[in-house]
Design an enzyme around this catalytic site. Structure first.
Site, PDB file in Angstrom:
ATOM      1  N   GLY A  46      17.930  66.178 -82.815  1.00  0.00           N
ATOM      2  CA  GLY A  46      18.997  67.056 -82.088  1.00  0.00           C
ATOM      3  C   GLY A  46      20.342  66.053 -81.965  1.00  0.00           C
ATOM      4  CD  GLN A  51      23.829  62.197 -78.926  1.00  0.00           C
ATOM      5  OE1 GLN A  51      23.288  63.264 -79.017  1.00  0.00           O
ATOM      6  NE2 GLN A  51      22.871  61.135 -79.114  1.00  0.00           N
ATOM      7  CB  CYS A  96      18.492  59.175 -77.683  1.00  0.00           C
ATOM      8  SG  CYS A  96      20.300  59.603 -77.505  1.00  0.00           S
ATOM      9  CG  LEU A  97      20.222  60.337 -83.353  1.00  0.00           C
ATOM     10  CD1 LEU A  97      20.926  61.493 -83.982  1.00  0.00           C
ATOM     11  CD2 LEU A  97      19.583  59.696 -84.366  1.00  0.00           C
ATOM     12  CG  HIS A 138      17.071  64.199 -75.206  1.00  0.00           C
ATOM     13  ND1 HIS A 138      16.684  62.963 -75.073  1.00  0.00           N
ATOM     14  CD2 HIS A 138      18.220  63.935 -76.124  1.00  0.00           C
ATOM     15  CE1 HIS A 138      17.449  62.072 -75.453  1.00  0.00           C
ATOM     16  NE2 HIS A 138      18.517  62.542 -76.182  1.00  0.00           N
ATOM     17  CD  GLU A 139      20.088  66.612 -78.088  1.00  0.00           C
ATOM     18  OE1 GLU A 139      21.324  66.043 -77.780  1.00  0.00           O
ATOM     19  OE2 GLU A 139      19.381  65.858 -78.877  1.00  0.00           O
ATOM     20  CG  HIS A 142      23.066  63.844 -74.845  1.00  0.00           C
ATOM     21  ND1 HIS A 142      23.382  62.317 -74.665  1.00  0.00           N
ATOM     22  CD2 HIS A 142      21.907  63.623 -75.537  1.00  0.00           C
ATOM     23  CE1 HIS A 142      22.648  61.602 -75.446  1.00  0.00           C
ATOM     24  NE2 HIS A 142      21.803  62.262 -76.105  1.00  0.00           N
TER      25      HIS A 142
END
Length: 174
Positions: A46, A51, A96-97, A138-139, A142
């Site tokens: 995702g 991000q 996480c990216l 999670h997203e 963010h």
């Protein structure tokens, strides 16, 4: 379509609150397409707009994580809001990216229901379980400036900060 650089911790932009999307236009579609290319290149499950440096309420989730086929496009959620999270919980390693190479155990609801809009502004709801529920939560975090590092204790937090500082210095030197 283009691959955009991923904002990495400790960049303060990751703490920004994302603004609601009010215009559903070609620019928004282009951003979602760029995010798809960026997520796939980075092998993510995702990706939130913040991000890639865009502080708006938008994230995408890999279609297979969302219970679809690999040939389907990523699930795009604009202005998402969590409607419900189950009391039943799951704990699993989360990455996480914006924290490449870092995985920490995080406790989340086993199921989550989210109301969002698509790229045309049409409202829909989606419910996920397991990894899909984890990705939805999670997203959404963010978009509120909540990060993976906020989910760990103080010792682990310092280890992550040190590791990210070293990685960012090494990358800047190369």
């Amino acid at each position: 379509m283009a691959v955009r650089p991923i904002v990495r911790f400790p960049d303060p932009r990751l703490r920004q609150l994302s603004a609601p999307v009010t215009v559903f236009d070609e620019r928004l579609r282009q951003l979602a397409a760029d995010m798809k290319d960026t997520m796939y290149l980075s092998e993510g499950a995702g990706l939130a707009a913040i991000q890639v440096g865009e502080p708006i309420c938008l994230f995408i989730i890999d279609p297979e994580v969302a219970g679809r086929t690999a040939e389907d496009p990523p699930l795009v959620l604009v202005n998402p809001e969590i409607v419900s999270i189950s009391a039943e919980e799951q704990t699993g390693d989360e990455g996480c990216l914006s924290f490449p190479g870092i995985f920490v155990p995080v406790k989340r609801g086993l199921r989550a229901r989210v109301r969002a809009q698509d790229l045309d502004g049409q409202t829909f709801e989606v419910e996920g379980e397991g990894l899909f529920a984890r990705a939805l939560q999670h997203e959404t975090d963010h978009l509120r400036g909540r990060l993976l590092i906020d989910m760990v204790g103080p010792v682990k937090r310092q280890i992550i900060k040190r590791k990210m500082r070293k990685e960012n210095e090494a990358e800047a030197a190369s």
